[in-house]
Write a protein that holds these residues in place. Structure first.
Motif, mmCIF file in Angstrom:
data_model
loop_
_atom_site.group_PDB
_atom_site.id
_atom_site.type_symbol
_atom_site.label_atom_id
_atom_site.label_comp_id
_atom_site.label_asym_id
_atom_site.label_seq_id
_atom_site.Cartn_x
_atom_site.Cartn_y
_atom_site.Cartn_z
ATOM 1 N N ASP A 1 0.831 -1.205 0.000
ATOM 2 C CA ASP A 1 0.000 0.000 0.000
ATOM 3 C C ASP A 1 0.868 1.259 0.000
ATOM 4 O O ASP A 1 0.505 2.273 -0.622
ATOM 5 C CB ASP A 1 -0.995 -0.001 1.164
ATOM 6 C CG ASP A 1 -0.355 -0.175 2.527
ATOM 7 O OD1 ASP A 1 0.724 -0.783 2.604
ATOM 8 O OD2 ASP A 1 -0.946 0.276 3.534
ATOM 9 N N HIS A 2 2.022 1.199 0.650
ATOM 10 C CA HIS A 2 2.964 2.323 0.629
ATOM 11 C C HIS A 2 3.391 2.620 -0.805
ATOM 12 O O HIS A 2 3.388 3.778 -1.251
ATOM 13 C CB HIS A 2 4.177 1.964 1.492
ATOM 14 C CG HIS A 2 5.038 3.125 1.876
ATOM 15 N ND1 HIS A 2 6.095 3.004 2.746
ATOM 16 C CD2 HIS A 2 5.019 4.430 1.506
ATOM 17 C CE1 HIS A 2 6.684 4.168 2.901
ATOM 18 N NE2 HIS A 2 6.051 5.056 2.143
ATOM 19 N N ARG A 3 3.728 1.574 -1.545
ATOM 20 C CA ARG A 3 4.129 1.718 -2.951
ATOM 21 C C ARG A 3 3.002 2.334 -3.780
ATOM 22 O O ARG A 3 3.215 3.278 -4.553
ATOM 23 C CB ARG A 3 4.490 0.351 -3.515
ATOM 24 C CG ARG A 3 4.790 0.315 -5.018
ATOM 25 C CD ARG A 3 4.737 -1.116 -5.520
ATOM 26 N NE ARG A 3 3.421 -1.705 -5.342
ATOM 27 C CZ ARG A 3 3.211 -2.985 -5.007
ATOM 28 N NH1 ARG A 3 4.220 -3.802 -4.783
ATOM 29 N NH2 ARG A 3 1.971 -3.440 -4.893
ATOM 30 N N HIS A 4 1.800 1.801 -3.633
ATOM 31 C CA HIS A 4 0.663 2.301 -4.407
ATOM 32 C C HIS A 4 0.407 3.777 -4.125
ATOM 33 O O HIS A 4 0.199 4.566 -5.057
ATOM 34 C CB HIS A 4 -0.593 1.493 -4.069
ATOM 35 C CG HIS A 4 -0.780 0.253 -4.874
ATOM 36 N ND1 HIS A 4 0.233 -0.655 -5.102
ATOM 37 C CD2 HIS A 4 -1.879 -0.238 -5.530
ATOM 38 C CE1 HIS A 4 -0.240 -1.647 -5.844
ATOM 39 N NE2 HIS A 4 -1.510 -1.427 -6.121
ATOM 40 N N VAL A 5 0.411 4.145 -2.861
ATOM 41 C CA VAL A 5 0.126 5.535 -2.498
ATOM 42 C C VAL A 5 1.221 6.465 -3.016
ATOM 43 O O VAL A 5 0.934 7.557 -3.522
ATOM 44 C CB VAL A 5 -0.044 5.668 -0.974
ATOM 45 C CG1 VAL A 5 -0.133 7.138 -0.561
ATOM 46 C CG2 VAL A 5 -1.288 4.912 -0.516
ATOM 47 N N MET A 6 2.479 6.038 -2.918
ATOM 48 C CA MET A 6 3.578 6.853 -3.439
ATOM 49 C C MET A 6 3.402 7.112 -4.931
ATOM 50 O O MET A 6 3.460 8.266 -5.395
ATOM 51 C CB MET A 6 4.915 6.162 -3.187
ATOM 52 C CG MET A 6 6.115 6.903 -3.785
ATOM 53 S SD MET A 6 7.644 5.927 -3.725
ATOM 54 C CE MET A 6 7.304 4.683 -5.000
ATOM 55 N N LEU A 7 3.184 6.042 -5.703
ATOM 56 C CA LEU A 7 3.068 6.186 -7.156
ATOM 57 C C LEU A 7 1.825 6.977 -7.541
ATOM 58 O O LEU A 7 1.861 7.801 -8.460
ATOM 59 C CB LEU A 7 3.034 4.804 -7.810
ATOM 60 C CG LEU A 7 4.330 3.990 -7.699
ATOM 61 C CD1 LEU A 7 4.137 2.578 -8.244
ATOM 62 C CD2 LEU A 7 5.482 4.689 -8.422
ATOM 63 N N ALA A 8 0.720 6.748 -6.833
ATOM 64 C CA ALA A 8 -0.520 7.454 -7.153
ATOM 65 C C ALA A 8 -0.439 8.936 -6.805
ATOM 66 O O ALA A 8 -1.148 9.765 -7.409
ATOM 67 C CB ALA A 8 -1.688 6.811 -6.413
ATOM 68 N N SER A 9 0.406 9.302 -5.874
ATOM 69 C CA SER A 9 0.502 10.694 -5.423
ATOM 70 C C SER A 9 1.432 11.533 -6.269
ATOM 71 O O SER A 9 1.355 12.779 -6.245
ATOM 72 C CB SER A 9 0.987 10.741 -3.967
ATOM 73 O OG SER A 9 0.105 10.065 -3.111
#
Length: 369
Positions: A93-101
């Protein structure tokens, strides 16, 4: 403050589910909170009935095709909702949020809680530390030291230990203990020593080491012990290994239970004999219930109690050391009462749920300013 809390677990979720639910129940009312977790997970079910905030289904795949779709969807959601902060709880989820942001006009701040002792030296961690982390929460001093010697060393690292609901997790009187034992185990002698764990049935939780210690006792001593383990039923290999000990009749598996207080209330001693542990809700809940607890000397576990006062700290995988504790208690069970009282007093002073919330919100405010 508008906050999104993410979690990756599809099934039980263990301590992660407890952690997020503690936040959901305790965060101040003026915080607008959303939980984004897999719909198949225990957390999603709990959060949906919590009566606080919003709950949305979310996936955090590692395969490229679904990952890309999930990130596009998450990016649109973040752009629409304009969260002040996203609190992530695992690598995916950390990866997803970083890329999405990335590239958003109003990107959220990102706070990551490090819940485990897995290494943090990967390329993914390097990228997240550099591009997607505003602050880190360590659940113990051990985890803090681990992070300070890692790619996250330049980030603000805050130690926030788990808080326990002292009204919910509390000692029971003798009559209630007998009732809970009857429900869980049927008719057993009053002098039976019940050792209970809610840490789960994975091999790494060390419950087989306790069973091995019981198998080395005399037949008379074995007859005075019952081991209770809550969690998903163990797999075939673990069942075979249990059978090899010859004392499987002294072990009771509850299955996955929503309310673990019945297991703890029926027990005399708690145990968390993990091979790797950052802090452990299971240990803290047992202590709060007034149970002297046997733990291993790994990770942040020893930060929960003092050896010989609220419980016992043994070397990891040391069956002989566990057996020595069992001999000690069986020879003088009266010592359990003062140790249990000490466990409760320690819990009241050290496991404060209000401190957990205050310290967490202080981290949120620190990245917002």
């Amino acid at each position: 403050m508008k906050i999104l809390i993410t979690d990756i677990h599809h099934g039980n979720g263990g301590g992660h589910a407890t952690y997020v639910m503690s936040l959901l129940r305790g965060l101040p009312a003026h915080y607008d909170v959303t939980v984004a977790a897999p719909a198949s997970g225990r957390l999603f079910r709990y959060a949906s009935h919590a009566g606080r905030g919003k709950v949305m289904p979310a996936l955090y795949s590692s395969r490229i095709a679904p990952l890309a779709k999930e990130i596009v969807k998450l990016r649109a959601f973040l752009a629409q909702e304009r969260y002040d902060l996203v609190h992530v709880n695992a690598s995916a989820d950390h990866r997803h949020v970083m890329l999405a942001s990335m590239g958003l006009r109003h990107p959220p701040k990102i706070v990551w809680t490090k819940h485990n002792l897995k290494p943090v030296a990967s390329v993914g961690h390097r990228l997240r530390a550099k591009l997607g982390t505003d602050a880190v929460i360590a659940v113990s001093d051990y985890v803090r030291r681990m992070l300070q010697d890692s790619v996250y060393e330049s980030k603000p690292i805050h130690v926030v230990r788990h808080g326990i609901d002292m009204a919910a997790f509390r000692p029971v009187d003798l009559a209630e203990k007998r009732r809970l034992r009857q429900l869980l185990l049927g008719d057993i002698p009053d002098d039976t020593l019940v050792l209970g764990s809610t840490a789960g049935t994975d091999l790494e939780k060390g419950w087989l080491d306790l069973v091995a210690a019981v198998s080395g006792l005399s037949a008379q001593e074995q007859s005075r012990i019952v081991v209770v383990v809550a969690g998903d039923p163990p797999g075939g290999d673990l069942v075979r290994r249990l059978a090899d000990t010859g004392v499987q009749a002294r072990v009771h598996f509850t299955g996955l239970v929503d309310d673990i207080r019945g297991v703890l209330g029926a027990s005399d001693i708690g145990f968390v004999l993990s091979y790797s542990e950052s802090l452990s809700y299971a240990c803290r809940e047992a202590l709060a219930c007034g149970l002297p607890t046997i733990i291993t000397d790994v990770g942040g576990l020893p930060e929960n109690l003092s050896h010989g006062r609220e419980g016992w700290i043994v070397p990891v995988k040391d069956v002989a050391a566990i057996q020595a504790v069992l001999h000690e208690v069986l020879s003088d069970p009266r010592r359990l009462l003062p140790m249990g009282q000490a466990a409760r007093r320690h819990s009241e002073s050290a496991f404060c749920p209000h401190a957990f919330i205050e310290q967490t919100t202080a981290v949120y405010e620190s990245v917002r300013s």
